[in-house]
Write a protein that holds these residues in place. Structure first.
Motif, PDB file in Angstrom:
ATOM      1  N   ALA A  33      46.441  59.648 -24.629  1.00  0.00           N
ATOM      2  CA  ALA A  33      47.507  59.938 -26.244  1.00  0.00           C
ATOM      3  C   ALA A  33      47.049  60.626 -26.881  1.00  0.00           C
ATOM      4  O   ALA A  33      46.852  60.414 -28.068  1.00  0.00           O
ATOM      5  CB  ALA A  33      47.133  58.439 -26.367  1.00  0.00           C
ATOM      6  N   GLY A  34      45.686  61.567 -26.321  1.00  0.00           N
ATOM      7  CA  GLY A  34      44.936  62.536 -27.192  1.00  0.00           C
ATOM      8  C   GLY A  34      44.266  62.080 -27.808  1.00  0.00           C
ATOM      9  O   GLY A  34      44.599  62.545 -29.208  1.00  0.00           O
ATOM     10  N   LYS A  35      43.702  61.668 -27.697  1.00  0.00           N
ATOM     11  CA  LYS A  35      42.208  61.046 -27.964  1.00  0.00           C
ATOM     12  C   LYS A  35      40.563  61.133 -28.397  1.00  0.00           C
ATOM     13  O   LYS A  35      40.382  61.701 -26.969  1.00  0.00           O
ATOM     14  CB  LYS A  35      42.353  59.133 -28.712  1.00  0.00           C
ATOM     15  CG  LYS A  35      43.464  58.747 -28.553  1.00  0.00           C
ATOM     16  CD  LYS A  35      44.459  59.025 -30.331  1.00  0.00           C
ATOM     17  CE  LYS A  35      45.869  58.693 -30.517  1.00  0.00           C
ATOM     18  NZ  LYS A  35      45.910  58.693 -31.830  1.00  0.00           N
ATOM     19  N   ASP A  36      40.262  62.028 -28.972  1.00  0.00           N
ATOM     20  CA  ASP A  36      38.119  61.283 -29.015  1.00  0.00           C
ATOM     21  C   ASP A  36      38.299  60.159 -28.321  1.00  0.00           C
ATOM     22  O   ASP A  36      38.400  59.631 -28.450  1.00  0.00           O
ATOM     23  CB  ASP A  36      37.655  62.427 -29.921  1.00  0.00           C
ATOM     24  CG  ASP A  36      38.138  63.821 -29.648  1.00  0.00           C
ATOM     25  OD1 ASP A  36      38.524  64.757 -29.225  1.00  0.00           O
ATOM     26  OD2 ASP A  36      38.651  64.333 -31.093  1.00  0.00           O
ATOM     27  N   VAL A  37      37.107  60.526 -27.245  1.00  0.00           N
ATOM     28  CA  VAL A  37      36.678  59.200 -26.762  1.00  0.00           C
ATOM     29  C   VAL A  37      34.921  59.304 -26.954  1.00  0.00           C
ATOM     30  O   VAL A  37      33.603  60.316 -26.209  1.00  0.00           O
ATOM     31  CB  VAL A  37      37.199  59.053 -25.026  1.00  0.00           C
ATOM     32  CG1 VAL A  37      35.986  57.725 -24.816  1.00  0.00           C
ATOM     33  CG2 VAL A  37      38.400  58.673 -25.268  1.00  0.00           C
ATOM     34  N   ILE A  38      34.597  58.089 -27.788  1.00  0.00           N
ATOM     35  CA  ILE A  38      32.847  57.235 -27.010  1.00  0.00           C
ATOM     36  C   ILE A  38      33.066  56.560 -26.209  1.00  0.00           C
ATOM     37  O   ILE A  38      33.536  55.277 -26.150  1.00  0.00           O
ATOM     38  CB  ILE A  38      32.436  57.562 -28.515  1.00  0.00           C
ATOM     39  CG1 ILE A  38      32.334  57.988 -29.818  1.00  0.00           C
ATOM     40  CG2 ILE A  38      30.866  56.792 -28.675  1.00  0.00           C
ATOM     41  CD1 ILE A  38      32.302  57.894 -31.249  1.00  0.00           C
ATOM     42  N   LEU A  39      32.028  56.207 -25.163  1.00  0.00           N
ATOM     43  CA  LEU A  39      32.429  55.282 -24.053  1.00  0.00           C
ATOM     44  C   LEU A  39      30.834  55.408 -23.807  1.00  0.00           C
ATOM     45  O   LEU A  39      29.599  55.768 -23.642  1.00  0.00           O
ATOM     46  CB  LEU A  39      32.834  56.869 -22.907  1.00  0.00           C
ATOM     47  CG  LEU A  39      32.733  55.690 -21.461  1.00  0.00           C
ATOM     48  CD1 LEU A  39      33.685  54.992 -21.661  1.00  0.00           C
ATOM     49  CD2 LEU A  39      33.246  56.844 -20.389  1.00  0.00           C
ATOM     50  N   GLU A  40      30.279  53.631 -23.749  1.00  0.00           N
ATOM     51  CA  GLU A  40      29.175  53.454 -23.500  1.00  0.00           C
ATOM     52  C   GLU A  40      28.802  53.807 -21.961  1.00  0.00           C
ATOM     53  O   GLU A  40      29.737  53.845 -20.862  1.00  0.00           O
ATOM     54  CB  GLU A  40      29.479  51.657 -23.800  1.00  0.00           C
ATOM     55  CG  GLU A  40      27.656  50.730 -23.734  1.00  0.00           C
ATOM     56  CD  GLU A  40      27.162  51.590 -24.365  1.00  0.00           C
ATOM     57  OE1 GLU A  40      25.882  51.467 -23.943  1.00  0.00           O
ATOM     58  OE2 GLU A  40      27.045  51.954 -25.716  1.00  0.00           O
ATOM     59  N   LYS A  41      27.814  53.787 -21.896  1.00  0.00           N
ATOM     60  CA  LYS A  41      26.965  54.306 -20.459  1.00  0.00           C
ATOM     61  C   LYS A  41      27.025  53.104 -19.548  1.00  0.00           C
ATOM     62  O   LYS A  41      27.400  51.818 -20.163  1.00  0.00           O
ATOM     63  CB  LYS A  41      25.601  54.612 -20.346  1.00  0.00           C
ATOM     64  CG  LYS A  41      24.524  53.148 -21.269  1.00  0.00           C
ATOM     65  CD  LYS A  41      24.400  53.172 -20.147  1.00  0.00           C
ATOM     66  CE  LYS A  41      23.732  50.971 -20.691  1.00  0.00           C
ATOM     67  NZ  LYS A  41      23.387  50.491 -19.531  1.00  0.00           N
ATOM     68  N   PRO A  42      26.915  53.069 -18.541  1.00  0.00           N
ATOM     69  CA  PRO A  42      27.252  54.136 -17.771  1.00  0.00           C
ATOM     70  C   PRO A  42      28.054  54.175 -17.499  1.00  0.00           C
ATOM     71  O   PRO A  42      29.545  54.180 -18.152  1.00  0.00           O
ATOM     72  CB  PRO A  42      26.998  53.831 -16.239  1.00  0.00           C
ATOM     73  CG  PRO A  42      26.852  52.411 -16.016  1.00  0.00           C
ATOM     74  CD  PRO A  42      27.099  51.856 -17.592  1.00  0.00           C
ATOM     75  N   LEU A  43      28.623  56.211 -17.176  1.00  0.00           N
ATOM     76  CA  LEU A  43      30.036  56.524 -17.515  1.00  0.00           C
ATOM     77  C   LEU A  43      30.949  55.426 -16.857  1.00  0.00           C
ATOM     78  O   LEU A  43      32.283  55.654 -17.379  1.00  0.00           O
ATOM     79  CB  LEU A  43      29.875  58.396 -16.705  1.00  0.00           C
ATOM     80  CG  LEU A  43      30.920  59.157 -16.640  1.00  0.00           C
ATOM     81  CD1 LEU A  43      32.241  59.493 -18.114  1.00  0.00           C
ATOM     82  CD2 LEU A  43      31.301  60.424 -15.692  1.00  0.00           C
ATOM     83  N   ALA A  44      30.392  55.640 -15.749  1.00  0.00           N
ATOM     84  CA  ALA A  44      31.593  55.004 -14.479  1.00  0.00           C
ATOM     85  C   ALA A  44      30.909  54.265 -13.078  1.00  0.00           C
ATOM     86  O   ALA A  44      29.836  53.829 -13.758  1.00  0.00           O
ATOM     87  CB  ALA A  44      32.739  55.729 -13.691  1.00  0.00           C
ATOM     88  N   LEU A  45      31.702  53.218 -12.465  1.00  0.00           N
ATOM     89  CA  LEU A  45      31.112  53.023 -11.246  1.00  0.00           C
ATOM     90  C   LEU A  45      30.605  54.107 -10.128  1.00  0.00           C
ATOM     91  O   LEU A  45      29.492  53.273  -9.628  1.00  0.00           O
ATOM     92  CB  LEU A  45      31.661  51.856 -10.681  1.00  0.00           C
ATOM     93  CG  LEU A  45      32.035  50.411 -12.145  1.00  0.00           C
ATOM     94  CD1 LEU A  45      32.660  49.006 -11.103  1.00  0.00           C
ATOM     95  CD2 LEU A  45      30.892  49.608 -12.027  1.00  0.00           C
TER      96      LEU A  45
END
Length: 324
Positions: free
Chosen positions: A81-93
């Motif tokens: 959708a063209g958004k910047d993302v702040i992602l809580e840790k951890p990145l992924a599984l």
């Protein structure tokens, strides 16, 4: 920049409170649970979005504080959708899931900040500054500890959804060890015996580096209710820096022999600074000014791979080689 939070659990509330303190343009939130969402928007006086799609239409920055198992889906959709993302840790599984998130960011031309908050705790940041400036000389041994009570009922207790204790908790100190010493080549971990029907787990991991240096990282979900203990100990050939959450001062330093001690004892970092606010302020300023993040997306991926190596070694009882 208008910010929207997706996921209104513990970390969503932590981020919302930080945005309010710093005066950021935090405009709304979405959660699949309508009761949780209603309580959240009432507490922070923001708009309740009826869907994730509505959130994407209304904001510039998506702050993902939803459970770890939802990170890939939500982050990728935000980038599309063209958004910047702040992602809580951890990145992924998994590393593959993490790489898909990073690739989605690259393809979209938008930016990803993974919230590895320990890098923003004043004590840990000051200690890292001393190491990187060479004030301790050549660092040979790093010891890090993070132990607390087990999580309550819910998704944290399911390793298929949270990654388990090494991925959800120890990843903080594994990332910090990388920040100080670079990438290890091998990990060897041992864990406490399982307790039937409980999520109790305590792990000690030895990280070996190519030049002979080492890091000893301890993590656990095994303390009594309400207890949370952290500590760091960094030894170089010219000095030592150590800190423990059990001691009153924010940090204690042993200066090398032959160098004068300071005239009066002063704390080296102030605990009045909220690390979550420092972290999010840094992320927003970097987005606004086009500056690099202190935590690159590749750092978050490497920390995940290291946490999974620790988990594998603890389960097998054998050393695990870490790809460089």
């Amino acid at each position: 920049m208008k910010i929207g939070i997706v996921g209104t659990g513990t970390m969503g509330r932590v981020h919302a409170a930080a945005y309010r303190r710093m005066g950021a343009e935090f405009v709304g939130a979405y959660d699949r649970n309508p009761e949780k969402l209603a309580a959240f928007v009432g507490a922070y006086t923001v708009d309740p979005f009826k869907s994730f799609e509505e959130l994407l239409m209304r904001v510039d920055v998506v702050d993902v504080t939803a459970p770890t198992y939802a990170h890939e889906e939500l982050a990728v959709r935000a980038f599309e959708a063209g958004k910047d993302v702040i992602l809580e840790k951890p990145l992924a599984l998994t590393p593959d899931s993490g790489r898909r998130i990073l690739e989605a960011a690259r393809e979209s031309g938008r930016r990803l900040f993974v919230a590895m908050v320990v890098r923003f705790f004043p004590q840990y940041r000051k200690a890292a500054e001393l190491v990187h400036a060479g004030k301790l000389g050549r660092v040979g041994v790093v010891r890090l500890k993070r132990v607390l009570f087990p999580p309550g009922p819910g998704w944290y207790r399911d390793p298929e959804k949270s990654g388990g204790m090494p991925v959800d908790l120890m990843i903080h100190d594994l990332d910090y060890a990388r920040w100080l010493l670079g990438d290890p080549v091998r990990v060897f971990a041992r864990k406490s015996p399982p307790v039937e029907g409980e999520v109790l787990e305590h792990v000690q991991a030895l990280l070996s580096f190519p030049d002979g240096r080492m890091a000893l990282v301890e993590g656990g979900w095994a303390y009594p209710a309400g207890y949370f203990r952290t500590a760091l100990d960094i030894a170089g050939d010219r000095g030592l820096v150590e800190w423990s959450s059990d001691q009153p001062p924010p940090m204690a330093t042993l200066f090398p022999a032959g160098e004068p001690a300071p005239e009066v004892g002063l704390p080296m970092a102030g605990l009045e600074e909220d690390p979550y606010e420092l972290e999010l302020r840094h992320a927003l300023e970097a987005l606004e000014r086009g500056k690099p993040f202190d935590v690159a997306p590749e750092d978050a991926l490497a920390a995940l791979e290291l946490a999974l190596a620790v988990r594998e070694s603890a389960a097998s009882g054998r050393p695990v080689e870490v790809a460089s």
